[in-house]
Design a protein around this motif. Structure first.
Motif, PDB file in Angstrom:
ATOM      1  N   ILE A 234       0.104  -8.029  -2.587  1.00 17.01           N
ATOM      2  CA  ILE A 234       1.164  -7.108  -2.152  1.00 17.01           C
ATOM      3  C   ILE A 234       1.109  -6.919  -0.631  1.00 17.01           C
ATOM      4  O   ILE A 234       0.036  -6.806  -0.044  1.00 17.01           O
ATOM      5  CB  ILE A 234       1.022  -5.761  -2.901  1.00 17.01           C
ATOM      6  N   GLU A 235       2.305  -6.916  -0.008  1.00 13.40           N
ATOM      7  CA  GLU A 235       2.355  -6.928   1.459  1.00 13.40           C
ATOM      8  C   GLU A 235       2.616  -5.552   2.086  1.00 13.40           C
ATOM      9  O   GLU A 235       2.192  -5.295   3.213  1.00 13.40           O
ATOM     10  CB  GLU A 235       3.462  -7.903   1.893  1.00 13.40           C
ATOM     11  N   TYR A 236       3.317  -4.701   1.371  1.00 13.73           N
ATOM     12  CA  TYR A 236       3.667  -3.397   1.957  1.00 13.73           C
ATOM     13  C   TYR A 236       3.187  -2.241   1.088  1.00 13.73           C
ATOM     14  O   TYR A 236       3.272  -2.301  -0.139  1.00 13.73           O
ATOM     15  CB  TYR A 236       5.189  -3.265   2.113  1.00 13.73           C
ATOM     16  N   ILE A 237       2.694  -1.192   1.763  1.00 20.73           N
ATOM     17  CA  ILE A 237       2.447   0.089   1.078  1.00 20.73           C
ATOM     18  C   ILE A 237       3.345   1.125   1.742  1.00 20.73           C
ATOM     19  O   ILE A 237       3.328   1.253   2.968  1.00 20.73           O
ATOM     20  CB  ILE A 237       1.015   0.631   1.266  1.00 20.73           C
ATOM     21  N   PHE A 238       4.116   1.835   0.934  1.00 23.63           N
ATOM     22  CA  PHE A 238       4.908   2.957   1.442  1.00 23.63           C
ATOM     23  C   PHE A 238       4.178   4.253   1.092  1.00 23.63           C
ATOM     24  O   PHE A 238       3.535   4.338   0.045  1.00 23.63           O
ATOM     25  CB  PHE A 238       6.301   2.975   0.801  1.00 23.63           C
ATOM     26  N   PHE A 239       4.317   5.240   1.967  1.00 29.24           N
ATOM     27  CA  PHE A 239       3.620   6.500   1.749  1.00 29.24           C
ATOM     28  C   PHE A 239       4.604   7.644   1.509  1.00 29.24           C
ATOM     29  O   PHE A 239       5.612   7.759   2.204  1.00 29.24           O
ATOM     30  CB  PHE A 239       2.743   6.838   2.952  1.00 29.24           C
ATOM     31  N   LEU A 240       4.269   8.464   0.520  1.00 26.99           N
ATOM     32  CA  LEU A 240       5.048   9.664   0.237  1.00 26.99           C
ATOM     33  C   LEU A 240       4.196  10.887   0.510  1.00 26.99           C
ATOM     34  O   LEU A 240       2.970  10.830   0.398  1.00 26.99           O
ATOM     35  CB  LEU A 240       5.464   9.698  -1.240  1.00 26.99           C
TER      36      LEU A 240
END
Ligand SMILES: [Zn+2]
Length: 222
Positions: free
Chosen positions: A35-41
């Motif tokens: 996996i290339e991207y981590i988004f943060f909430l």
């Protein structure tokens, strides 16, 4: 924060899982799936969840079997953060419906989300300044920037952790009692996630879970 030292995700070094074992299974899944991207909430009290930014991942290192640290080649935290209204309804449902810890997006969802985040102003510098400000506040009032350390998190701090292979000592990165005992200096450390470095003696890989004792069976108490 007492009992919940938030070293990770570590924006100061654009890493995740280098300093603590927080979200170990999620990181293992990211490595295994490429996996290339981590988004943060983030959650705002009474105002639900907001999407604040992302890491684009560039590298990982293996602490031990199933336990990886991730490093980003890019990070972008934006202002204003994105709420449900800022996303097309379908994507908003995927991103903002309740889930624990993490969930996966498909390629199209990722691309759309990246475009939307990238349209917003990059305020990563402000995030880093705010972390520094809070740590200087800690230093002034407690003598430490973060637990047991007067230095900021940086690659000097990370170097030791990269040199030493830390075997996965606990079955879980959380303890039923939130207490950990250092095998080296015998200090008892209160923290939710297992830290890689003992905040007291600064040794690496020495913390062990203190398990909850079975009830002593004292009469009249439950
Ligand atoms: Zn120690």
């Amino acid at each position: 924060m007492p009992g919940n030292q938030k070293a990770d995700p570590n924006l100061e070094t654009t890493t995740y899982g280098l300093f603590s074992t927080c979200e170990r299974l999620m990181r293992a899944s990211i490595v295994n799936r490429g996996i290339e991207y981590i988004f943060f909430l983030t959650s705002r009290k009474g105002k639900g969840r907001w999407l604040t930014g992302f890491y684009r991942l560039g590298w990982y290192c293996k602490h031990s079997k199933g336990d990886f640290a991730l490093a980003g080649s890019e990070q972008r935290f934006v202002f204003p953060s994105l709420g449900r209204e800022d996303l097309p309804a379908e994507l908003g449902e995927v991103v903002f419906s309740r889930f624990r810890a993490s969930k996966r997006l498909n390629t199209d969802q990722t691309k759309l989300l990246l475009d939307l985040v990238s349209e917003r102003e990059d305020v990563t510098g402000n995030y880093l300044q705010e972390i520094d400000r809070l740590e200087r506040f800690n230093l002034r009032h407690t003598g430490f920037r973060h637990w047991g350390s007067v230095d900021p998190f940086d690659w000097n701090e990370a170097e030791d952790l990269l040199k030493v292979q830390t075997p996965l000592l606990a079955a879980s990165s959380s303890s039923s009692t939130n207490n950990w005992k250092c095998q080296e200096c015998k200090a008892v450390i209160f923290n939710r996630a297992l830290l890689r470095r003992c905040p007291n003696c600064r040794k690496i890989g020495t913390l062990r879970e203190i398990r909850r004792r079975r009830s002593s069976g004292k009469k009249g108490s439950r």
